[in-house]
Design an enzyme around this catalytic site. Structure first.
Site, PDB file in Angstrom:
ATOM      1  N   ASP A 173       1.861  -0.715   8.197  1.00 14.34           N
ATOM      2  CA  ASP A 173       2.428   0.022   7.078  1.00 14.34           C
ATOM      3  C   ASP A 173       3.846  -0.454   6.779  1.00 14.34           C
ATOM      4  O   ASP A 173       4.538  -0.978   7.650  1.00 14.34           O
ATOM      5  CB  ASP A 173       2.468   1.523   7.391  1.00 14.34           C
ATOM      6  N   ASP A 195      -2.239  -2.118   5.579  1.00 12.30           N
ATOM      7  CA  ASP A 195      -2.770  -0.761   5.495  1.00 12.30           C
ATOM      8  C   ASP A 195      -2.041  -0.024   4.372  1.00 12.30           C
ATOM      9  O   ASP A 195      -2.165  -0.378   3.209  1.00 12.30           O
ATOM     10  CB  ASP A 195      -2.628  -0.062   6.844  1.00 12.30           C
ATOM     11  N   ASP A 199       3.087   6.121   4.719  1.00 10.81           N
ATOM     12  CA  ASP A 199       2.268   7.146   5.361  1.00 10.81           C
ATOM     13  C   ASP A 199       3.178   8.258   5.857  1.00 10.81           C
ATOM     14  O   ASP A 199       4.072   8.019   6.689  1.00 10.81           O
ATOM     15  CB  ASP A 199       1.477   6.574   6.535  1.00 10.81           C
ATOM     16  N   ARG A 246      -5.096   6.357  -2.843  1.00  9.21           N
ATOM     17  CA  ARG A 246      -3.944   7.072  -2.266  1.00  9.21           C
ATOM     18  C   ARG A 246      -2.696   6.854  -3.117  1.00  9.21           C
ATOM     19  O   ARG A 246      -1.720   6.245  -2.690  1.00  9.21           O
ATOM     20  CB  ARG A 246      -3.688   6.645  -0.817  1.00  9.21           C
TER      21      ARG A 246
END
Length: 691
Positions: A173, A195, A199, A246
């Protein structure tokens, strides 16, 4: 002022004023003095180095990251700690993991080895790219449980991609947080990671994500990974482009406030958006004034979630576009904010999102030459060039063409200070750890006799600090007028000014300006002269007309504290503008009004037609501000025979117990009117920049 406005007499309470960390400006409820930090985070310390005079060093988080909670006063990162510049991974890790606060400036490209490594970040850190040069390549950052007060800003974090689009094997990330709180992610360019780009996991909370570019990725921005419903997050002014899913996905967030974001799916590319903003689980989401272009399923929610939409624009979108489930929450109960028009968002973010040349650098892009020419004079009781502030001002050459910084050591300087009109480009800056450490104080009033017997000082002449020179700045100071009204009832004229400005392009940042009647006089050199003033991150205290004058002035992100009068009674007025016609007056914006006074005892203001000049057109706008219950339900009143209804008085989107609905006695701006009464409209082409 030179006239006496009614029979208002009061004095400053003789208790010491201590100002440390108030509650965050944007938090709900009244603010209070006390604690170890400054109003907008940290100690507010300003060092004399070139790197710390740039405007970006004073920036702090807005949104939920600004709210006081969990023992943390807003989010200000490493402000107050040492500033270090890093160019290697070893140095970046050394300072990012240190126990003490640091401002870590990334100057250049730092490859991460091994690829995918997430650099651990400890509490009280600012990690900022130097202009557009700060790149982290092949890895990112990790904020673990309990880590707090972190700013990640102005960086490009990129290229940990491992060749698999929906990668299940590499959790690489750009920024990942597990159980962190008070985090601000701002003005970054995040792209092409294995990824997620961001997050926010496992009960992380009090997070603000603003002005970032997020692009060229599959899983962009995930929030949740917990069965608890505790996360409070603000997501505003982000440009999400060519991202599949997302965008963000928000799972079990207690309060998710999304506004002024731009989601763009460009046709004809290999990346097609699966969905846009997603309210999942038990999330409560408020989504405002965002722009969705070409996005499939732009807004979706689970049946268990709440999603409130207002003011969004959808262009070329299709599929699910949902809302409902309840009333969610009111973001303004936690912090103030200003919405941009939704249809302006694409242009605004194309121009302003991502790393900026003026952030993370020692000088600003707008004025490198002036910054390079800064000369510093030092003031202290001993061991410095000068023992008084006025002596340092006297040493500034007449008609100087470049910045002179007068750095004043901690202490109390009992003197009056005047910066004459022929000494522009002067900064007076406290060098202590807090704005309360360096105090300039005196006690003259309008009716105080001059020592030479030539009469009294008058209102303007009573000022402890008087600024008559353009391009003046003051930072990290307390300026006080401690005139004792109770002991001077025999005097005729109790107006006692702490700070008077009569100049253009005046920046007041991180100050305490303390007095009673007529505390802060914001004036101009003459009626036909423009005088723009920008006050930010500051406290102003008083009780009668304590912000007054004919300047075009913005009071932004500050606290106006109401005080009782000398005899213990509660009654007063905040603003008394004497604005010339066809000019703007006072704008009180994103601020807080509080104080230990009786409920419904104070007016927001009254019009001052100085000298009976009926050609004036006084103006005050109070917007996006938290008002305590001290404010009257009819907040404006007449003055000296002039009706307030002939002035330009208005409110917009204020909150708190002192706010009230629009009515005959309480004008509110319409959204269209408010769009023309923003900070930029007041400053008219001037961008205040610390130097």
């Amino acid at each position: 002022m030179t006239e006496t406005r009614g029979r208002v007499r009061h004095r400053r309470r003789r208790t010491a004023l201590t100002v440390g960390a108030p509650l965050a400006l944007a938090a709900a409820g009244a603010l209070a003095y006390g604690g170890a930090f400054g109003l907008f985070g940290g100690s507010g310390q300003q060092s004399a180095s070139a790197a710390t005079v740039a405007a970006w060093t004073n920036d702090v988080a807005d949104g939920f990251a600004s709210v006081d909670a969990l023992g943390q006063n807003g989010t200000y990162g490493g402000r107050g700690g040492k500033t270090v510049t890093v160019r290697t991974l070893a140095d970046l890790e050394k300072y990012a993991t240190a126990a003490e606060p640091y401002v870590i400036v990334v100057a250049g490209t730092i490859p991460v080895n091994p690829v995918g490594k997430e650099i651990r970040v400890a509490s009280d850190k600012t990690i900022v790219g130097s202009g557009t040069s700060g790149h982290i390549v092949g890895g990112g950052f990790f904020l673990g449980p309990g880590v707090h007060n972190v700013i990640i800003r102005n960086l490009t974090i990129r290229d940990a991609y491992q060749g698999v689009w929906n990668d299940k094997d590499h959790d690489y990330d750009a920024v990942q947080m597990d159980g962190a709180h008070h985090v601000w992610i701002d003005h970054n360019d995040l792209r092409h990671m294995a990824d997620g780009l961001i997050d926010v996991r496992k009960d992380s909370t009090y997070v603000t994500v603003s002005w970032n570019r997020l692009s060229n990725n599959n899983k962009t921005f995930g929030i949740g990974w917990t069965t608890n419903v505790v996360t409070d997050i603000t997501i505003h002014h982000n440009w999400l482009r060519e991202t599949e899913q997302r965008n963000p996905s928000t799972d079990n967030a207690a309060r998710a406030h999304l506004y002024n974001n731009y989601l763009e799916d460009t046709p004809g590319t290999d990346i097609t958006t699966a969905y846009g903003n997603y309210s999942r689980g038990k999330t409560r989401m408020v989504l405002e004034n965002s722009y969705f272009q070409g996005v499939r399923n732009p807004v979706i929610r689970d049946s268990t979630a709440v999603l409130v939409q207002r003011g969004n624009v959808f262009s070329g979108t299709g599929g699910r576009n949902e809302s409902g489930g309840g009333t969610a929450f009111d973001p303004r109960s936690s912090y103030a904010y200003t919405l941009d028009k939704a249809d302006a968002v694409p242009g605004l973010l194309r121009a302003g999102a991502g790393p900026r040349p003026s952030i993370g650098t020692a000088t600003t892009a707008a004025a490198p030459a002036a910054a390079a020419a800064v000369k510093t004079l030092t003031v202290a009781k001993s061991g410095a060039q000068f023992t008084s502030v006025q002596k340092a001002v006297d040493a500034v050459p007449a008609n100087n063409t470049s910045r002179v910084v007068i750095s004043v050591a901690p202490g109390t300087y009992r003197e009056t200070v005047k910066i004459p009109a022929n000494k522009p480009h002067v900064t007076i800056q406290g060098s202590g750890g807090s704005r309360k450490d360096t105090v300039i104080v005196y006690g003259n009033a309008s009716g105080t006799p001059k020592p030479d017997g030539s009469g009294t000082y008058g209102t303007g002449g009573s000022a402890t600090v008087a600024v008559e020179a353009d391009d003046f700045q003051a930072r990290n100071l307390t300026i006080t007028n401690d005139f004792d009204e109770a002991r001077n009832q025999h005097l005729d004229g109790h107006q006692a000014v702490a700070l008077r400005t009569a100049a253009d392009k005046v920046l007041l940042d991180g100050l305490i300006v303390n007095g009673d009647q007529d505390t802060l006089l914001l004036d101009t050199a003459a009626k036909d002269r423009l005088g723009r003033v920008y006050v930010t991150n500051s406290y102003i205290t008083g009780n009668v007309d304590f912000v007054f004058g004919r300047a075009t002035a913005v009071i932004d992100k500050s606290v106006l504290t109401l005080k009782k009068r000398w005899n213990g009674t509660s009654a007063g007025y905040i603003a008394a503008p004497s604005t010339p016609a066809n000019r703007r007056g006072f704008l009180i914006n994103r601020s807080t009004v509080n104080g230990d006074v009786s409920a419904r005892s104070f007016h927001l203001g009254r019009p001052w037609y100085a000298g009976g000049d009926a050609t004036l057109h006084p103006q005050v706008t109070v917007r996006d501000t938290t008002l305590s219950d001290a404010i009257k339900t009819a907040p404006w009143t007449d003055m000296s025979g002039f009706s307030w209804k002939g002035a330009r008085f208005a409110e917009y989107l204020n909150t708190g117990p002192g706010a009230g609905p629009a009515g005959t006695d309480r004008p509110h701006l319409t959204p269209a009117q408010a769009a023309d009464q923003e900070v930029a409209d007041w400053l008219a082409g001037w961008t205040p920049t610390a130097s």
